[in-house]
Design a protein around this motif. Structure first.
Motif, PDB file in Angstrom:
ATOM      1  N   ALA A 141      14.328  18.415   0.002  1.00 42.30           N
ATOM      2  CA  ALA A 141      15.376  18.221  -0.992  1.00 42.30           C
ATOM      3  C   ALA A 141      14.996  17.144  -1.993  1.00 42.30           C
ATOM      4  CB  ALA A 141      16.690  17.875  -0.306  1.00 42.30           C
ATOM      5  N   SER A 142      14.324  16.092  -1.531  1.00 46.20           N
ATOM      6  CA  SER A 142      13.982  14.981  -2.425  1.00 46.20           C
ATOM      7  C   SER A 142      12.686  15.219  -3.182  1.00 46.20           C
ATOM      8  CB  SER A 142      13.848  13.692  -1.619  1.00 46.20           C
ATOM      9  OG  SER A 142      12.700  13.771  -0.791  1.00 46.20           O
ATOM     10  N   GLY A 143      11.816  16.030  -2.633  1.00 43.62           N
ATOM     11  CA  GLY A 143      10.521  16.236  -3.256  1.00 43.62           C
ATOM     12  C   GLY A 143       9.497  15.172  -2.896  1.00 43.62           C
ATOM     13  N   SER A 144       9.898  14.182  -2.106  1.00 46.89           N
ATOM     14  CA  SER A 144       8.954  13.126  -1.704  1.00 46.89           C
ATOM     15  C   SER A 144       9.178  12.716  -0.250  1.00 46.89           C
ATOM     16  CB  SER A 144       9.118  11.915  -2.615  1.00 46.89           C
ATOM     17  OG  SER A 144      10.430  11.403  -2.520  1.00 46.89           O
TER      18      SER A 144
ATOM     19  N   VAL B  96       0.812  -1.214   0.000  1.00 48.65           N
ATOM     20  CA  VAL B  96       0.000   0.000   0.000  1.00 48.65           C
ATOM     21  C   VAL B  96       0.847   1.266   0.000  1.00 48.65           C
ATOM     22  CG1 VAL B  96      -2.015  -1.072   1.055  1.00 48.65           C
ATOM     23  CG2 VAL B  96      -0.244  -0.079   2.517  1.00 48.65           C
ATOM     24  N   GLY B  97       2.152   1.117   0.054  1.00 51.06           N
ATOM     25  CA  GLY B  97       3.026   2.284   0.028  1.00 51.06           C
ATOM     26  C   GLY B  97       4.411   1.947   0.522  1.00 51.06           C
ATOM     27  N   SER B  98       5.187   2.984   0.684  1.00 49.47           N
ATOM     28  CA  SER B  98       6.538   2.862   1.207  1.00 49.47           C
ATOM     29  C   SER B  98       6.715   3.879   2.319  1.00 49.47           C
ATOM     30  CB  SER B  98       7.567   3.128   0.106  1.00 49.47           C
ATOM     31  OG  SER B  98       8.857   3.277   0.659  1.00 49.47           O
ATOM     32  N   GLU B  99       7.432   3.482   3.358  1.00 49.15           N
ATOM     33  CA  GLU B  99       7.711   4.408   4.453  1.00 49.15           C
ATOM     34  C   GLU B  99       8.622   5.543   4.009  1.00 49.15           C
ATOM     35  OE1 GLU B  99       9.304   2.377   7.847  1.00 49.15           O
ATOM     36  OE2 GLU B  99       7.788   0.812   7.743  1.00 49.15           O
ATOM     37  N   LEU B 100       9.213   5.425   2.840  1.00 45.03           N
ATOM     38  CA  LEU B 100      10.221   6.380   2.390  1.00 45.03           C
ATOM     39  C   LEU B 100       9.707   7.392   1.374  1.00 45.03           C
ATOM     40  CD1 LEU B 100      13.108   3.810   1.902  1.00 45.03           C
ATOM     41  CD2 LEU B 100      12.618   5.208   3.908  1.00 45.03           C
ATOM     42  N   ILE B 101       8.496   7.187   0.853  1.00 42.05           N
ATOM     43  CA  ILE B 101       8.001   8.070  -0.203  1.00 42.05           C
ATOM     44  C   ILE B 101       6.598   8.549   0.149  1.00 42.05           C
ATOM     45  CG2 ILE B 101       7.435   8.277  -2.652  1.00 42.05           C
ATOM     46  CD1 ILE B 101       9.398   5.962  -3.137  1.00 42.05           C
ATOM     47  N   ALA B 102       6.464   9.838   0.329  1.00 42.08           N
ATOM     48  CA  ALA B 102       5.153  10.410   0.638  1.00 42.08           C
ATOM     49  C   ALA B 102       4.415  10.746  -0.644  1.00 42.08           C
ATOM     50  CB  ALA B 102       5.325  11.678   1.467  1.00 42.08           C
ATOM     51  N   THR B 103       3.113  10.702  -0.576  1.00 39.22           N
ATOM     52  CA  THR B 103       2.291  11.158  -1.690  1.00 39.22           C
ATOM     53  C   THR B 103       1.648  12.470  -1.279  1.00 39.22           C
ATOM     54  OG1 THR B 103       0.437   9.857  -0.868  1.00 39.22           O
ATOM     55  CG2 THR B 103       1.812   8.844  -2.557  1.00 39.22           C
ATOM     56  N   ASP B 104       1.533  13.362  -2.222  1.00 39.99           N
ATOM     57  CA  ASP B 104       0.976  14.679  -1.926  1.00 39.99           C
ATOM     58  C   ASP B 104      -0.541  14.594  -1.832  1.00 39.99           C
ATOM     59  OD1 ASP B 104       1.022  17.448  -1.494  1.00 39.99           O
ATOM     60  OD2 ASP B 104       0.591  17.841  -3.594  1.00 39.99           O
ATOM     61  N   THR B 105      -1.071  15.194  -0.810  1.00 37.75           N
ATOM     62  CA  THR B 105      -2.516  15.241  -0.659  1.00 37.75           C
ATOM     63  C   THR B 105      -2.908  16.545   0.038  1.00 37.75           C
ATOM     64  OG1 THR B 105      -4.471  14.138   0.213  1.00 37.75           O
ATOM     65  CG2 THR B 105      -2.502  14.005   1.565  1.00 37.75           C
ATOM     66  N   LEU B 106      -4.062  17.045  -0.317  1.00 35.27           N
ATOM     67  CA  LEU B 106      -4.657  18.152   0.414  1.00 35.27           C
ATOM     68  C   LEU B 106      -6.008  17.705   0.970  1.00 35.27           C
ATOM     69  CD1 LEU B 106      -3.751  21.216  -1.841  1.00 35.27           C
ATOM     70  CD2 LEU B 106      -2.813  20.629   0.386  1.00 35.27           C
TER      71      LEU B 106
END
Length: 178
Positions: free
Chosen positions: A113-116, A50-60
């Motif tokens: 810096a990473s954007g995610s 369902v995802g990765s602890e290392l990469i966020a997804t943008d949400t509002l």
């Protein structure tokens, strides 16, 4: 000339073998001692990624934690484009929670810096607790428990500051709403 060619061939062969061995040993060590990290720190729910602890997804989405701005920027802090981007983000966050009169933590309006980056400061998480509780029809204490469970220690962050992993926190919120 033949001697030089033979020596060069031997050296290139040894370098290729050592490169392959190094890659194999490094991969084996990573898989044995750091299996989860080596495989992307994937998060599973019911045997499904369902995802990765290392990469966020943008949400509002007002029901979820808002993370850092997804686009990394190399703009100077005093550039007009950077100021415009920050003021736009401030307006978005105020629109999500018009009842909140606290100062918005800087990491909610600036890029990483990473954007995610999946981490926000504890202050940024605490800033959002009342909105999330109200939108999800749960108590602020329940949201605080989620924040606590998604908070990493300074030691985990190589003696940096504590931080909240919003991927974990948002998955916990989504499981409450099911």
């Amino acid at each position: 000339m033949k001697v030089l060619l033979k020596q060069a061939t031997i050296i290139i062969g040894l370098l290729m073998i050592s490169t392959i061995l190094y890659t194999g040993v490094t991969t084996a060590v990573a898989q044995i001692f750091f299996h989860k990290s080596a495989n992307g720190s994937l998060i599973y729910q019911q045997k499904k990624v369902v995802g990765s602890e290392l990469i966020a997804t943008d949400t509002l989405n007002p029901k979820l934690f808002i993370g850092r701005v997804p686009l990394a920027s190399n703009l100077a802090q005093n550039s007009s484009a950077q100021k415009l981007a920050i003021s736009k983000r401030v307006a978005q966050i105020h629109a999500l929670d018009p009842y909140n009169s606290q100062l918005i933590p800087v990491d909610l309006v600036t890029g990483s810096a990473s954007g995610s980056d999946p981490y926000i400061s504890l202050a940024a998480a605490n800033y959002q607790i009342n909105r999330i509780a109200r939108e999800n029809k749960i108590t602020p204490k329940q949201v605080q428990l989620i924040v606590n469970s998604a908070t990493t220690s300074a030691l985990n962050n190589l003696l940096g500051t504590t931080a909240v992993n919003i991927v974990k926190a948002n998955l916990a919120l989504q499981s409450i709403n099911k």
